[in-house]
Motif scaffolding. Sequence first.
Motif, short mmCIF file in Angstrom:
data_model
loop_
_atom_site.label_atom_id
_atom_site.label_comp_id
_atom_site.label_asym_id
_atom_site.label_seq_id
_atom_site.Cartn_x
_atom_site.Cartn_y
_atom_site.Cartn_z
N VAL A 33 0.85 -1.19 0.00
CA VAL A 33 0.00 0.00 0.00
C VAL A 33 0.89 1.25 0.00
N GLU A 34 2.00 1.18 0.76
CA GLU A 34 2.91 2.33 0.86
C GLU A 34 3.48 2.71 -0.51
N LEU A 54 2.09 2.27 -3.35
CA LEU A 54 1.04 2.94 -4.12
C LEU A 54 0.88 4.39 -3.65
N PHE A 114 1.46 8.70 -5.63
CA PHE A 114 0.65 9.92 -5.65
C PHE A 114 1.32 11.06 -4.90
N ILE A 117 -0.25 17.15 -3.90
CA ILE A 117 -0.75 16.00 -3.14
C ILE A 117 0.19 15.71 -1.99
N LYS A 128 -1.16 12.75 3.38
CA LYS A 128 -2.52 12.37 3.79
C LYS A 128 -3.42 12.16 2.56
N GLU A 142 -2.52 9.02 0.65
CA GLU A 142 -3.03 7.84 1.34
C GLU A 142 -4.51 7.65 1.03
N ARG A 143 -5.25 8.76 1.09
CA ARG A 143 -6.69 8.69 0.82
C ARG A 143 -6.96 8.20 -0.60
N ILE A 144 -6.15 8.69 -1.55
CA ILE A 144 -6.32 8.28 -2.96
C ILE A 144 -6.00 6.78 -3.10
N PHE A 179 -6.19 4.37 -0.86
CA PHE A 179 -7.24 3.55 -0.28
C PHE A 179 -8.52 3.59 -1.12
N HIS A 180 -8.76 4.75 -1.73
CA HIS A 180 -9.93 4.86 -2.62
C HIS A 180 -9.77 3.87 -3.79
#
Lengths: 200, 200
Positions: free
Chosen positions: A8-9, A11, A15, A21, A24, A27-29, A31-32
């Motif tokens: 995940v990191e 990814l 961004f 960007i 924070k 991270e939101r993008i 997880f979306h």
Amino acid sequence: MVAEELSVEKLVEQFEQLPGIGPKSAERIAFHILERMSAESVASMADIIRAAKEKIVFCPVCQNLTAETPCRICASDRRDRSVICVVESPEDVKAIENTNEYNGMYHVLHGALSPADGISPEDIKIKELIERLAGGEVTEVIMATNPTVNGTATAVYISRLISPMGVKVTRIAHGVPVGSGLEYADKITLIKALEGRQVI
Amino acid sequence: MVAEELSVEKLVEQFEQLPGIGPKSAERIAFHILERMSAESVASMADIIRAAKEKIVFCPVCQNLTAETPCRICASDRRDRSVICVVESPEDVKAIENTNEYNGMYHVLHGALSPADGISPEDIKIKELIERLAGGEVTEVIMATNPTVNGTATAVYISRLISPMGVKVTRIAHGVPVGSGLEYADKITLIKALEGRQVI
């Protein structure tokens, strides 16, 4: 290629490197994308990013970004080829096109002269502009670089290069933005507005 | 697949669909990719987005996002398997892990109950949580859903399901500012919230 260390990191990092960007938002993008978007939408997004970078190039004439060469504006037979509006970036072309009031051609410099940042005339598309004037078809060059120190210096520099070629060089007007109050305008803008006054 | 209609606008659209990115920011990102990033960085970004979506899945145990199954936390032999901290989203796991003060397990619900949005118990990972309690190893479940109306309702709902099973259910303290998301809480607030948990 990205097999082992995929996370995940990783990814999120993709961004984080984009302008505007922060950690924070990145991270939101991420997880979306992982939690909410369909596999198809994500695959298509990845394809489009990759294809866009491969296929979208600088127009050989005006240097704007385009997937067709020459770009649609340069290829159009309904535009006035005697005027070239010189801007710093592709965003500026878009902003002027959105007015629906300009029907000439463009030239994108991809930057402005900035001795402090080491950006000299060879680093922006000035040579390409000069070459376009050789044909003699162009009668006016409108300098629409930003009204900043660097943008103005660039306009003056290019104007000195072009004027001896017998082409008229103009600068877009600077003044108080329409719809805004005089009291919100900064000092320099007000001085420019007064200097540029016209008979009504 | 994206051959004919490829354009700068198409690239801009990809970023506009992401959370927190408006039309202006999406445009800035697209131009950054086209004008400033190397072809290699862009290709690698596209690869990572695609691969992440393909390879990162829900951990079969805790339901957190992971590229390995089970995830690193569930696979670790250094974590306390008698405690499960229940959160709404993977961001929340990250926030709690960052405190370095919690050594138990997690369970990610992927949402909270919300009758108004039609989100009922079957829509979030409650069944999977109940199944984890069947082994009898877990003695405490910490409800760390967000301190919002939906998060609190979810905590109460799950607590009523679990309590009859003889498992202690606790709620993190309201050190977390009410009405805000768990992911925005600072480290100390999160530590206080964990320390001050109460039986519900």
